[in-house]
Design a protein around this motif. Structure first.
Motif, PDB file in Angstrom:
ATOM      1  N   TYR A  96      37.478  33.893  45.485  1.00 25.44           N
ATOM      2  CA  TYR A  96      38.519  34.924  45.548  1.00 25.44           C
ATOM      3  C   TYR A  96      39.056  35.250  44.160  1.00 25.44           C
ATOM      4  O   TYR A  96      39.338  36.414  43.840  1.00 25.44           O
ATOM      5  CB  TYR A  96      39.651  34.450  46.456  1.00 25.44           C
ATOM      6  CG  TYR A  96      40.811  35.427  46.559  1.00 25.44           C
ATOM      7  CD1 TYR A  96      40.742  36.522  47.408  1.00 25.44           C
ATOM      8  CD2 TYR A  96      41.958  35.247  45.788  1.00 25.44           C
ATOM      9  CE1 TYR A  96      41.791  37.421  47.504  1.00 25.44           C
ATOM     10  CE2 TYR A  96      43.016  36.143  45.876  1.00 25.44           C
ATOM     11  CZ  TYR A  96      42.928  37.226  46.730  1.00 25.44           C
ATOM     12  OH  TYR A  96      43.968  38.115  46.810  1.00 25.44           O
ATOM     13  N   ASN A 151      40.095  38.869  41.747  1.00 24.12           N
ATOM     14  CA  ASN A 151      41.452  39.175  42.215  1.00 24.12           C
ATOM     15  C   ASN A 151      42.567  38.455  41.464  1.00 24.12           C
ATOM     16  O   ASN A 151      43.734  38.550  41.856  1.00 24.12           O
ATOM     17  CB  ASN A 151      41.567  38.825  43.707  1.00 24.12           C
ATOM     18  CG  ASN A 151      40.593  39.590  44.568  1.00 24.12           C
ATOM     19  OD1 ASN A 151      40.746  40.782  44.799  1.00 24.12           O
ATOM     20  ND2 ASN A 151      39.569  38.905  45.039  1.00 24.12           N
ATOM     21  N   PHE A 196      46.495  38.970  42.171  1.00 28.62           N
ATOM     22  CA  PHE A 196      47.071  37.863  42.934  1.00 28.62           C
ATOM     23  C   PHE A 196      48.281  37.276  42.216  1.00 28.62           C
ATOM     24  O   PHE A 196      49.300  36.953  42.863  1.00 28.62           O
ATOM     25  CB  PHE A 196      46.026  36.767  43.164  1.00 28.62           C
ATOM     26  CG  PHE A 196      46.597  35.517  43.762  1.00 28.62           C
ATOM     27  CD1 PHE A 196      46.861  35.435  45.121  1.00 28.62           C
ATOM     28  CD2 PHE A 196      46.896  34.418  42.959  1.00 28.62           C
ATOM     29  CE1 PHE A 196      47.407  34.286  45.673  1.00 28.62           C
ATOM     30  CE2 PHE A 196      47.441  33.264  43.504  1.00 28.62           C
ATOM     31  CZ  PHE A 196      47.690  33.201  44.863  1.00 28.62           C
ATOM     32  N   ALA A 216      44.338  32.261  49.915  1.00 29.92           N
ATOM     33  CA  ALA A 216      43.846  33.382  49.131  1.00 29.92           C
ATOM     34  C   ALA A 216      42.355  33.130  48.977  1.00 29.92           C
ATOM     35  O   ALA A 216      41.917  32.361  48.115  1.00 29.92           O
ATOM     36  CB  ALA A 216      44.545  33.440  47.777  1.00 29.92           C
ATOM     37  N   GLN A 268      44.890  35.645  52.973  1.00 34.32           N
ATOM     38  CA  GLN A 268      45.352  36.550  51.917  1.00 34.32           C
ATOM     39  C   GLN A 268      46.788  37.009  52.224  1.00 34.32           C
ATOM     40  O   GLN A 268      47.434  36.514  53.138  1.00 34.32           O
ATOM     41  CB  GLN A 268      44.387  37.712  51.733  1.00 34.32           C
ATOM     42  CG  GLN A 268      42.975  37.260  51.345  1.00 34.32           C
ATOM     43  CD  GLN A 268      42.023  38.419  51.116  1.00 34.32           C
ATOM     44  OE1 GLN A 268      42.411  39.571  50.994  1.00 34.32           O
ATOM     45  NE2 GLN A 268      40.731  38.114  51.043  1.00 34.32           N
TER      46      GLN A 268
END
Length: 485
Positions: A237, A241, A245, A385, A411
């Motif tokens: 992830y 991101n 994030f 996440a 998420q």
């Protein structure tokens, strides 16, 4: 202002009379009463918002949104009550007609609700606990939170106006103002009180729970006591991101100056280049966070104390702080870091710091991450996440996680609790005292109900929810078939 045990006895006996009144009201009548109360809350003018703003320092926009949520809670819960969903009516008849069994849910009795400091509307005097208890057919005694007594009184007056306009007994709802812990304890111990709802600290909730259990006739104490709401950020992830994030996480961590029960206070990842890059992004984000005024001085003092204890622990380093133009009553955001080995050696690091404080924990490998997951106590929420590839690779983590929380997120962030039927706002101890129930959403009504069964009872003397003709037209389980017939 309630000052002694004799005055408490009067209030609780009035609540018992209010409970007896509600026992004569069917689900349709209770729903109409709740809508009448919702109308009065909605009608309160700007005085309510202004008073709450002065007492709590919460922004006007936040208070306006919370007021709308509170009104919607009353109406949503009322509509759910109206359907008969929580009556859970069951009818079983033997083929030979000798046995006729009918069961439904009824209210427990008078409920004591302790107002919360961080939600002066939605979790206080006219909040979800009060709405769900009345929806269950229970009278309510609210002990106002001392941090916003004037706001609480305005809400109490609105509730009484709604009760009066509907034509119900004023004893359905009582408002107790006192700064004394002993008054709250005496309310919980009173023989006519049958349940308690509380949102606040672990120390406060556990003390009330122990008191409820120590009575000659133990009663349920539904206490929501906080949570660190850990977020596990997984490697795949982070590949695409990380920067987004970091912004999302810090925004959620510091939302409301960190004074939500769902702020994600702990972030857990695998050590390495991806986590190092994320830390740099997190550092940049939190350094831009301005100081914010906390609800009252007591919360600020406790925040500063716990924050100091955390950064004084071995192996804990300050990663970054928010802006430092600290004013009186304002809190400075902080992010610290450590590793899983330190946490496993010192589990106090996983205790909640109520405020804009976050702890980043790095794990040496996925095995250590799994061990850390296993050591977590009960949480209100737990977030992953993760990418789809992460989901396939970390199935063992997800299996354990289901036993650790009430709401499991893929998420997103846990702040922003939706008031829906499918919402679960609660979790295994010590997040709450009973993980089977929620304090948000219509299912919160279930906390204050108990089943009673009638055997071979004359139809005209049965509650309307169980009569042959189904006069309320609610869905019932009749001889193992759902029907309105």
């Amino acid at each position: 202002m309630i000052q002694n045990e004799n005055e408490i006895d009067v209030v609780v006996k009035q609540a018992e009379a209010g409970f007896q009144f509600l026992q004569q009201c069917n689900v349709i009548e209770r729903a109409k009463l709740m809508h009448a109360i919702a109308d009065e809350i909605e009608a309160i003018d700007s005085m309510l918002i202004e008073t709450a703003h002065l007492e709590t320092a919460l922004p006007v926009s936040r208070l306006e949104g919370e007021k709308s949520r509170t009104v919607n809670q009353w109406r949503m819960y009322a509509n759910a009550v109206h359907t008969g969903l929580y009556s859970e009516a069951r009818i079983d008849q033997s083929p030979d007609g000798k046995i006729d069994l009918r069961k439904y849910n009824k209210g427990l009795g008078p409920v004591v609700v302790f107002g919360a400091s961080n939600f002066p509307f939605a979790f206080s005097t006219a909040g979800g606990d009060t709405a769900s208890a009345i929806g269950a057919g229970c009278s309510v005694i609210v002990k106002a939170h001392p941090a916003h007594v004037k706001t609480s009184q305005l809400m109490a007056d609105a509730i009484h106006r709604g009760i009066s306009k509907y034509g119900a007994s004023a004893d359905i709802f009582s408002h107790v103002v006192s700064n004394s812990f002993e008054i709250g304890q005496q309310l919980v111990k009173h023989r006519l009180v049958k349940a308690v709802a509380f949102t606040g600290s672990f120390a406060g909730g556990k003390a009330l729970f122990d008191l409820g259990q120590s009575r000659p006739d133990p009663i349920p104490v539904f206490a929501e006591m906080g949570s660190i709401n850990p977020v596990f950020v997984l490697p795949d992830y982070l590949t695409d991101n990380g920067e987004a994030f970091a912004k999302q996480y810090i925004g959620s961590l510091t939302l409301g100056v960190g004074q939500f029960c769902t702020n994600p206070g702990v972030l857990i990842g695998l050590e390495g280049e991806k986590l190092d890059t994320l830390k740099a992004d997190l550092k940049r984000e939190i350094q831009a966070v301005a100081t914010g005024k906390m609800l009252h001085q007591g919360i600020l003092d406790h925040y500063n104390q716990l924050r100091g204890e955390m950064i004084g622990c071995n192996g804990v380093n300050i990663l970054a702080e928010g802006t430092d133009n600290v004013q009186e009553g304002f809190a400075q955001a902080m992010l610290v870091e450590t590793d899983a080995a330190q946490v496993l050696h010192n589990p106090e690091l996983l205790e909640e710091v109520f405020g804009p404080f976050g702890l980043v924990i790095s794990c040496a490998d996925r095995h250590e991450m799994k061990i850390l997951m296993e050591h977590l106590v009960g949480q209100i929420t737990l977030t992953f996440a993760a990418s789809d590839d992460d989901m396939w690779k970390y199935q063992d983590l997800f299996t354990i996680a289901q036993n650790k929380c009430g709401r499991l997120l893929f998420q997103g962030m846990p702040t922003g609790v939706e008031v829906k039927h499918a919402m679960q706002h609660g979790g295994p101890f010590p997040a709450t005292t009973d993980s089977r129930f929620t304090s948000v959403g219509p299912d919160a009504i279930k906390r204050f109900l108990r089943p009673i069964s009638f055997q071979n009872w004359p139809d005209e003397f049965l509650p309307k929810e169980l009569q042959d003709g189904n006069p309320l037209q609610i869905e019932r389980l009749v001889n193992q078939h759902w029907t309105k017939e």
